[in-house]
Design an enzyme around this catalytic site. Structure first.
Site, short mmCIF file in Angstrom:
data_model
loop_
_atom_site.label_atom_id
_atom_site.label_comp_id
_atom_site.label_asym_id
_atom_site.label_seq_id
_atom_site.Cartn_x
_atom_site.Cartn_y
_atom_site.Cartn_z
N ASN A 156 0.84 -1.21 0.00
CA ASN A 156 0.00 0.00 0.00
C ASN A 156 0.87 1.26 0.00
O ASN A 156 1.84 1.33 0.74
CB ASN A 156 -0.87 0.03 1.25
N HIS A 213 11.18 -6.06 -1.01
CA HIS A 213 10.17 -6.31 -2.05
C HIS A 213 9.05 -5.26 -1.98
O HIS A 213 8.71 -4.64 -2.98
CB HIS A 213 9.61 -7.72 -1.87
N GLU A 214 8.50 -5.08 -0.79
CA GLU A 214 7.38 -4.14 -0.65
C GLU A 214 7.86 -2.71 -0.95
O GLU A 214 7.16 -1.94 -1.60
CB GLU A 214 6.76 -4.22 0.74
N GLU A 218 4.76 -8.05 -10.15
CA GLU A 218 5.30 -9.05 -9.24
C GLU A 218 6.58 -9.71 -9.75
O GLU A 218 7.55 -9.88 -9.02
CB GLU A 218 4.25 -10.10 -8.89
N1 0A1 Z 1 1.19 -7.64 -3.52
C1 0A1 Z 1 1.70 -8.28 -2.36
C2 0A1 Z 1 1.14 -9.59 -2.02
C3 0A1 Z 1 -0.27 -9.70 -1.69
C4 0A1 Z 1 -1.14 -10.19 -2.65
C5 0A1 Z 1 -2.45 -10.42 -2.37
C6 0A1 Z 1 -2.88 -10.15 -1.11
O1 0A1 Z 1 -4.17 -10.43 -0.81
C7 0A1 Z 1 -4.88 -11.16 -1.72
C8 0A1 Z 1 -2.03 -9.67 -0.14
C9 0A1 Z 1 -0.73 -9.42 -0.46
C10 0A1 Z 1 3.17 -8.57 -2.59
O2 0A1 Z 1 3.54 -8.95 -3.69
O3 0A1 Z 1 3.93 -8.46 -1.66
ZN ZN Z 2 4.86 -8.15 -4.67
#
Ligand code: 0A1
Ligand code: ZN
Length: 878
Positions: A271, A303-304, A326
């Site tokens: 986020n 990563h985040e 990703e």
């Molecule tokens: N985007 C985040 C991972 C993530 C994906 C889905 C989620 O809920 C369905 C929660 C987190 C990452 O790649 O770290």
């Molecule tokens: Zn990610």
């Protein structure tokens, strides 16, 4: 779920009819009933030719709709339609304001999607489609808006109020409440929205960016955990620096917040400026976290953070493009870790992970391309294929373009698309345009599922001093893709001379079904080191003789392929012994005896690696590990989990006996009196010592089990304690019960640490494991509502204990199906993710296969099955 879920196809993508340019949200937070008011500044999309009178559709699920007003006029209920999927009304013009009021119940939200309560704090998870559980909205990533968020909450229970962007106002309200207003200047899709409110402690630091801006960095945790944030903070600062140095990317706001929560479906979430983490990937101190935990914290924090550019500044047009953010971000975090630690060790770890998780996915009923063509539930596509294979695809671009060409492509990509929601094709196009190169064939990796299988043969002509290498590729059919086309891939090749040096080190490009590569000026018959560094993510079939593998284990200048040669040798040896075990009626020792000199020569080669002081200790620790039971079961059809377990165990015992002196020396020489530090060198030393201990214990000489028990008692850090406990865990030694009891008592109140205790017992190879798991389900600290607990006890059983899960009588499958059914009513997303192990039935003998299918049938027959679980179970059984 009453009817069959709808399938969504990539080819059906259409731009949105209406955009939302600005969002204003007001939350009145209460655990049981939270009120959400939203003001949406909506604009017609000229490209769709929409306007006044056209239908506006806003997603929304499981909410109570209180009111809708358009341009200040409240709609009568006959002026809109609301169903289980959302809200429809006619646009009053091309530009208008919609005001919507909804009610939701965070405390009853066990799915952990949308707004929910973790411990006593409110938090959100909106990716992929959670925002539609908070308010009605076009909940798709190509609708990007700026957000202004007002949070009202009880001041005592929620002193901390957070959302994305900058805090622009705050103050007290009547009735013991207070408020905060946050504004995020960067337009973002709804999946990046976040809110946190609770009584949290804060650890603070700062970072000065390359242009001299000071950024406040804050990590929020439950009170009492303040002393476990240092490593996460340090990782964040190093990530920020690395992204500037390697990618030229700078952070873009004056603050960056991280919140750690106990209840979270995944690892963490990017986020905008308010990353929310599964507490497991933040909290660490030497006596609670292992080296592996530290490593994961470092890479997930990175990563985040990296998503701020690869994901947030440039996001996905639609969820089929998930790998755009990703795959790229995983590649970025892998390279970050490689730079922070040992590059070859990192590569070994990443490849081992790819093979353990992605290759089976690509060869099973859930196989899908990196860019899928369809889905029922997008949450099911946060997969190893989208993430890890996606990262391999970016890595191949990096290999083909070289670091400078890659960087040119990246620069163009961010220049061109900053602030946009784009596709994987847009990414590849930027790479192509910046380098004047054609990636048409390489892009097949986005659309074609399945792991390619490569075969090679070499031919040396001594007179011509020429070496010819013939390579062919083949990809087996996957669901929905019967015919496969040849892929473009870089293959790094080394040709070694008898003295071990490289006669040739070169990258070739494979583009056809079969191809010949000619190397001139090769002065002697070489030994081939193929696919160095795992330059292409493929399976390589080779009948390279044992002696050549031993030679590569000892000499290859590519450390990855040294490791690889050892894995190949071990795999070949064990597979052959497994066949012998099945033929001789179940005698693992006799099966190893039947392998002739191979066992001895393998153990000797492994011993040479163990004792080679020129090599990094972390590398040596990896190089002496045998391929795991899951990996071996991938190589055989039908897989026999009992035979695999027994043969591997017997070989480990022989290694322990054969190398006992060296192992004992390595163990003692690598003891350390210094205080624990989590750096890669110290971690490598501990890993090598742990590997030695595990083989010593495998030798079944009782004194080493005592040594392990002693190590558990005297260690001053969790890494050494877990190393001891994980070997004791499979034994009948009194030290086991003692250590487990001690661990339970010490960490009774410490969820993240106690999860290790649950997981250990779930993967124990003892015969009473399933019974014990059943008991542990009523342990006071266990709850099906916490995903980490479920993964530790139930998930670890299916994924980390193949022998017990695949017990011949079907008891493992039966227990597991019951848990999936139970979990589906609580948290469908986690239930669906855990279902995959039952889908591997085709790899097992007829009896097991039909028991597994019966378990899947039972899951599918569950009344009101979720879309998430239905998709995985139905595809798994097909
Ligand atoms: N985007 C985040 C991972 C993530 C994906 C889905 C989620 O809920 C369905 C929660 C987190 C990452 O790649 O770290
Ligand atoms: Zn990610």
């Amino acid at each position: 779920m009453s009817e069959q879920p709808q399938v969504i196809h990539r080819k059906d993508y259409k731009e949105p009819d209406f955009f939302v340019e600005k969002v204003e949200l007001v939350f009145d937070l209460e655990r049981d009933v939270t009120n959400v008011k939203s003001r949406l500044f909506i604009a017609a999309n000229p490209a769709r030719g929409t306007g006044k009178g056209d239908e506006v559709f806003l997603h929304g699920e499981d909410m109570k709709l209180l009111s809708v007003a358009l341009d200040g006029v409240r709609l009568a209920s006959s002026d809109f339609d609301v169903d289980a999927e959302g809200l429809r009304f006619a646009a009053p013009g091309s530009n208008f304001i919609a005001e919507i009021e909804t009610q939701i119940s965070p405390a009853n939200n066990t799915r952990l999607e949308g707004l929910y309560v973790s411990q006593s704090a409110f938090c959100t998870q909106c990716e992929a489609e959670g925002f539609r559980r908070i308010t009605y909205f076009p909940d798709r990533p190509d609708v990007m808006a700026t957000y202004k968020v007002t949070i009202n909450a009880d001041k005592t229970n929620c002193p901390v109020l957070l959302s994305n962007g900058n805090l622009i106002d705050s103050g007290d309200l009547d009735g013991g409440r207070h408020f905060a207003v946050w504004e995020d200047p960067f337009p973002k899709p709804s999946y990046l929205f976040a809110l946190v409110a609770g009584d949290l402690a804060c650890v603070e630091d700062s970072f000065v960016t390359m242009s001299g801006r000071k950024v406040a960095l804050r990590i929020f945790v439950e009170h009492g955990n303040e002393d476990r944030c240092d490593y996460a903070m340090d990782s964040l600062i190093r990530s920020m620096k690395w992204d500037e140095e390697v990618y030229g990317l700078e952070y873009d706001l004056d603050l960056f917040n991280i919140v750690a929560v106990s209840d979270f479906n995944m690892g963490a979430m990017e986020n905008k400026s308010l990353n929310i983490f599964n507490a497991k990937y933040i909290l660490a101190k030497p006596d609670t976290a292992t080296d592996m935990d530290y490593e994961l914290i470092e890479s997930i924090v990175a990563h985040e953070y990296f998503h701020n550019w690869s994901g947030n500044r440039v996001t996905c047009r639609d969820w089929f493009q998930l790998s755009l953010k990703e795959g790229l971000t995983v590649f970025r975090d892998q390279e970050f870790s490689a730079d922070q630690r040992s590059r070859p060790v990192q590569r070994i770890k990443d490849v081992a992970q790819l093979r353990a998780r992605q290759f089976p996915e690509d060869g099973g009923p859930l196989a899908h391309p990196v860019r899928p063509d369809s889905y029922m539930e997008i949450n099911n596509f946060y997969t190893a294929t989208v993430y890890e294979k996606g990262a391999e695809l970016i890595r191949m671009m990096h290999t083909l373009l070289g670091p400078d060409g890659y960087r040119k492509g990246i620069d163009l990509y961010f220049d061109r698309h900053d602030g946009q929601a784009v596709t994987c094709d847009d990414f590849a196009k930027a790479m192509e345009d910046a380098n004047g190169i054609d990636f048409t064939q390489l892009k097949r990796w986005y659309s074609q599922a399945g792991t390619p299988e490569l075969t090679w043969t070499g031919n040396y002509d001594a007179d011509a001093k020429q070496f010819r290498l013939s390579v062919s590729q083949k990809t087996a059919p996957t669901p929905g893709q019967p015919d496969k086309q040849p892929l473009h891939m870089p293959i790094a090749i080394g040709l070694l001379g008898a003295d071990g040096s490289d006669l040739v080190a070169q990258m070739v490009e494979l583009t056809s079904d079969s191809q010949e590569f000619v190397f001139d000026g090769v002065s002697e018959k070489p030994v081939v080191s193929f696919n160095r560094g795992f330059s292409a993510p493929v399976n390589v079939m080779t009948d390279q003789p044992d002696e050549e593998l031993v030679f590569l284990m000892g000499n290859d200048s590519d450390a990855f392929n040294r490791w690889e040669a050892g894995q190949k040798y071990a795999t070949r040896l064990m597979l052959s012994a497994i066949t012998a075990y099945e033929e001789n009626g179940g005698d693992a020792d006799a099966a190893l005896d039947a392998q002739g000199d191979s066992v001895e020569s393998f153990i000797a080669a492994m011993g040479a690696t163990l004792m080679n002081d020129d090599l990094d200790k972390a590398f040596r620790a990896d190089a002496v590990m045998l391929p795991g039971e899951e990996f071996l079961s991938e190589q055989r059809k039908p897989a026999n989990p009992e035979a695999i377990h027994q043969v591997r165990k017997a070989l480990r015992k022989r290694i322990g006996l054969g190398l006992m002196g060296d192992l004992a020396n390595t163990y003692h020489q690598n003891a350390s009196n210094a205080a624990f530090t989590p750096d890669a060198t110290s971690a490598g030393q501990r890993a090598l010592r742990a590997a030695s201990l595990s083989y010593l214990v495998a030798s079944e000489k009782g004194e080493y089990a005592d040594l392990a028990a002693e190590q558990y008692r005297t260690a001053d850090n969790m890494t050494d304690q877990m190393a001891a406990l994980s070997v004791l865990n499979n034994l009948d030694h009194p030290g086991r019960a003692e250590a487990l009891a001690d661990f339970e008592e010490r960490f009774a109140k410490d969820g993240v640490v106690l999860d290790k205790w649950f997981a250990l017992q779930a993967v124990s190879s003892r015969d009473d494991t399933l019974a014990r798991i059943k008991d542990l389900m009523s342990h006071p600290a266990f709850t099906m509502r916490n995903p980490n607990k479920v993964r530790s006890l139930i998930g670890a059983f299916a994924m980390g204990n193949p022998r017990a899960f695949h017990a011949k009588d079907g008891s493992g499958y039966e227990f597991y199906a019951d848990r999936l059914i139970e979990l589906d009513d609580i948290n469908p997303q986690v239930a669906a993710r855990l279902c995959a192990p039952l889908g591997t039935w085709a790899k097992y003998d007829g009896e097991r296969a039909s028991l597994m299918k019966a378990a899947l049938e039972r899951v599918l027959a569950k009344p009101e099955i979720s879309r998430d679980l239905y998709e995985i179970a139905s595809k798994s059984i097909a």
